[in-house]
Design a protein around this motif. Structure first.
Motif, short mmCIF file in Angstrom:
data_model
loop_
_atom_site.label_atom_id
_atom_site.label_comp_id
_atom_site.label_asym_id
_atom_site.label_seq_id
_atom_site.Cartn_x
_atom_site.Cartn_y
_atom_site.Cartn_z
N THR B 74 35.66 79.92 25.15
CA THR B 74 34.35 79.88 24.08
C THR B 74 35.16 79.99 22.83
O THR B 74 35.45 80.14 21.32
CB THR B 74 32.83 79.82 24.49
OG1 THR B 74 32.58 79.06 25.34
CG2 THR B 74 32.45 78.94 23.12
N GLN B 77 38.17 80.20 21.41
CA GLN B 77 38.19 78.56 20.49
C GLN B 77 38.14 78.99 18.84
O GLN B 77 38.53 78.52 18.18
CB GLN B 77 37.18 77.53 20.92
CG GLN B 77 37.85 77.33 22.05
CD GLN B 77 38.37 75.75 21.88
OE1 GLN B 77 39.14 75.19 20.23
NE2 GLN B 77 39.15 75.08 22.29
N HIS B 81 40.73 78.64 16.07
CA HIS B 81 40.70 77.26 15.38
C HIS B 81 39.29 77.88 13.90
O HIS B 81 38.50 76.80 14.12
CB HIS B 81 40.20 76.64 15.79
CG HIS B 81 41.44 75.98 17.52
ND1 HIS B 81 42.09 75.39 17.08
CD2 HIS B 81 41.20 76.24 18.06
CE1 HIS B 81 43.18 75.44 17.86
NE2 HIS B 81 41.95 75.67 19.34
N ALA B 244 35.31 66.60 21.16
CA ALA B 244 35.21 67.41 22.23
C ALA B 244 34.59 67.23 24.04
O ALA B 244 36.15 67.45 25.30
CB ALA B 244 34.97 68.53 22.02
N GLN B 249 36.67 69.30 26.64
CA GLN B 249 37.53 70.58 25.89
C GLN B 249 35.85 71.12 25.83
O GLN B 249 35.44 71.04 24.68
CB GLN B 249 37.96 71.05 25.04
CG GLN B 249 39.47 69.41 24.46
CD GLN B 249 40.08 69.92 23.09
OE1 GLN B 249 39.49 69.08 22.56
NE2 GLN B 249 40.66 70.44 22.89
N ASP B 251 35.00 74.01 25.74
CA ASP B 251 34.83 75.89 25.10
C ASP B 251 34.61 75.38 24.57
O ASP B 251 33.55 76.01 23.24
CB ASP B 251 36.03 75.99 25.73
CG ASP B 251 37.39 75.58 25.74
OD1 ASP B 251 37.35 74.46 26.33
OD2 ASP B 251 38.06 75.75 26.02
N ARG B 252 35.13 74.39 23.51
CA ARG B 252 34.96 73.66 22.25
C ARG B 252 33.70 72.98 21.80
O ARG B 252 33.36 73.70 20.66
CB ARG B 252 36.09 72.38 22.17
CG ARG B 252 36.26 72.09 19.52
CD ARG B 252 37.25 71.28 20.10
NE ARG B 252 38.56 72.21 20.17
CZ ARG B 252 39.09 71.99 19.03
NH1 ARG B 252 39.50 70.52 18.52
NH2 ARG B 252 40.91 72.49 18.80
#
Lengths: 279, 289
Positions: B74, B77, B81, B244, B249, B251-252
């Motif tokens: 996490t 991520q 980003h 996500a 996704q 973790d996103r």
């Protein structure tokens, strides 16, 4: 006995506060109870008159009627020869309620300035009444009641007695010739009461205003007043009108005199007679 | 994101409940052991709880790889980003704040009208109650149909969700003025406007701040829910979460959730600071009573 004072035959412009045949009841239908019954009362301008009586005798109702906060069911009320509402419009009335009723976010000085800031047109009209009541400097009045050091404090930083003195200063400073005080010191302890009372007396003796003072305390009524109006309860009516002849200016020493105790006894006896009649 | 989470513990236990928060512990830095110990006593339990949550998260994640991402994933991520999360957070924040502003101001204006004119109160109150009991999630698609996929439906949904608590608190506050002060104003023949500005609105401030503390998190909820329903503009943390999760996704998704929590904390801290500054008199008055 009712309201027959030496001022009874005066010309109308000499009237401070006058009530003629005033009655007021609350509630509806079966629950309707008379708070005041056929009240006649004349208060000379510049005199200090206390109203005393047991709880529920309608003395606060009387004061609220004069303040224009209530309207009577019958009878007429005049304040400086105008109606109570007109008197409010012209800013002739300074009200000191039971609690200090200060604005907690304003400083002491700004609380006393509040009446100057609202209804400005009323302030201009009031000068047309040509009565005692020039506006005073808020800071000076506060200094006169012993709060010269507290001008910038917030009300919450003051004791109850100090807060009540601010409320007195607020009603005094903006120049209203009539003061209506509704048990203003009832929440204070005895010693504080006494000192606040002396401050009020000093202030009033310096700037004579017509005062209607509602109280529970016999000593307070006698110490301050030219006349003490005694009321009985259910329905509220005036049972005695006692003139207090103690010479002015009065200081704290007066309260220890023979004369003071005689007057106190007279008021107390009238109050007891009221209870006995009611029972 | 340990700093934000630690900040979360403080307002969670103090600012939201109205007790003076963090600065109590801050003087601990000037050398004496008393304040230092007191500061530690405030921070330590929160820190321990945080570590416990972290450990439990890690354990759960290790054993349920497809249900819960590991904290490290996490975090990475967020670290890799930052631009993506920042721009989506900005979108959601703008929607939330616009909706909050519009809903709050409308509620206060209406509360003032209702407190002054009885007919308005009788007319508006039933409508406001209906608006309050209608699930906002159900309203959102209708708003999208009416206003498209842009910012407008999100702002509208947010202002609807904020409106009722703000209205009720503002009304309560406007009615909380000391009746004896109102008597004094009446004997001065103060106009309605003078009484409103000089007495009623300032008296209502504590209630308005209470409303703000309730409405802030609600506004973020409103914005996110609206984004779930109307993801078309492809921006905002709600949209990010929808996309996500459909791409698996996780973790996103969790990184976006942490961003939302951090946003809520930051907003709450701003309100708490404003309240401390503007309502110093109110704290005095309360302790006096």
């Amino acid at each position: 006995m009712v309201g027959m004072t030496p001022d009874a035959g005066q010309r109308s412009e000499d009237v401070g506060i006058s009530l003629v045949g005033v009655s007021k009841a609350f509630g509806r239908g079966d629950r309707r109870t008379a708070a005041l019954c056929d009240i006649d009362l004349d208060i000379a301008p510049g005199s200090f008159v206390s109203v005393i009586g047991p709880s529920g005798c309608g003395k606060s109702t009387l004061l609220r009627l004069v303040a224009g906060l209530l309207t009577p069911d019958s009878g007429t009320i005049r304040v400086l020869d105008t109606s109570p509402l007109q008197a409010c419009r012209d800013k002739l009335i300074g009200l000191v309620p039971q609690s200090p009723a200060l604005l907690p976010w304003r400083s002491v000085l700004d609380n006393v300035r509040l009446p100057f800031q609202v209804n400005r047109a009323g302030g201009r009209r009031s000068s047309a009444h040509r009565v005692e009541g020039a506006t005073l400097d808020p800071a000076e009045v506060l200094a006169a009641v012993g709060l010269g050091e507290a001008l910038e404090k917030r009300p919450a930083e003051l004791s109850g007695g100090m807060q009540q003195r601010v409320a007195v200063a607020r009603a005094f400073a903006f120049g209203a010739p009539v003061l209506l005080m509704d048990e203003p010191f009832s929440a204070l302890d005895e010693l504080t009461r006494e000192s606040v009372r002396h401050r009020l007396l000093d202030l009033w003796q310096a700037h004579r205003k017509t005062v209607l003072f509602v109280t529970h305390s016999v000593a307070e009524a006698v110490a301050l007043s030219d006349r003490v109006i005694v009321m009985s309860s259910r329905p509220g009516r005036i049972i005695a009108d006692i003139t207090i002849g103690i010479a002015r200016p009065r200081g704290p020493a007066v309260e220890l005199s023979e004369e003071f105790h005689d007057a106190e006894t007279q008021v107390r006896l009238a109050l007891r007679k009221g209870w006995a009649d009611a029972a | 994101m340990p700093p934000e989470l630690r900040a979360d513990q403080d307002p969670g236990s103090s600012a939201l409940v109205g007790v003076a928060p963090a600065p109590e512990g801050a003087p601990g830095e000037d050398s004496r052991s008393g304040p230092l110990r007191r500061g530690a006593a405030v921070v330590l339990p929160a820190l321990v709880a945080l570590v416990v949550v972290g450990v439990v998260w890690q354990l759960l994640a290790t054993h349920n790889r497809y249900l819960l991402p590991r904290p490290a994933a996490t975090w990475s991520q967020l670290a890799h980003h930052p631009g993506l999360f920042a721009s989506d957070a900005r979108t959601t924040l703008v929607e939330a704040l616009l909706g909050l502003g519009i809903g709050f101001v409308a509620a206060v204006v209406l509360a003032v009208l209702m407190s002054q004119v009885r007919v308005v109160q009788r007319a508006v109150m039933p409508l406001a109650v209906v608006l309050n009991v209608t699930p906002v999630v159900a309203v959102a698609p209708a708003m999208v149909v009416a206003f498209g996929f842009g910012r407008t439906p999100k702002v509208i949904v947010t202002s609807i969700i904020v409106f009722f608590p703000a209205l009720i608190n503002a009304l309560t506050g406007l009615r909380s003025s000391d009746p004896r002060v109102l008597d004094v104003m009446a004997t001065l023949h103060a106009s309605r406007r003078e009484t409103l500005w000089r007495v009623q609105l300032p008296s209502a401030l504590p209630n308005l701040f209470a409303a703000a503390r309730v409405c802030l998190p609600l506004s973020v909820i409103g914005a996110v829910v609206a984004e779930f329903v109307a993801p078309g503009s492809s921006a905002g943390l709600g949209t990010l979460i929808t996309q996500a999760s459909s791409n698996n996704q996780l973790d996103r998704v969790y990184a976006a959730i942490i961003c939302l929590a951090a946003m809520g904390v930051a907003l709450t801290l701003v309100i708490a600071a404003l309240e401390r500054w503007l309502l110093a008199w109110s704290r005095h008055a309360r302790s006096d009573r």
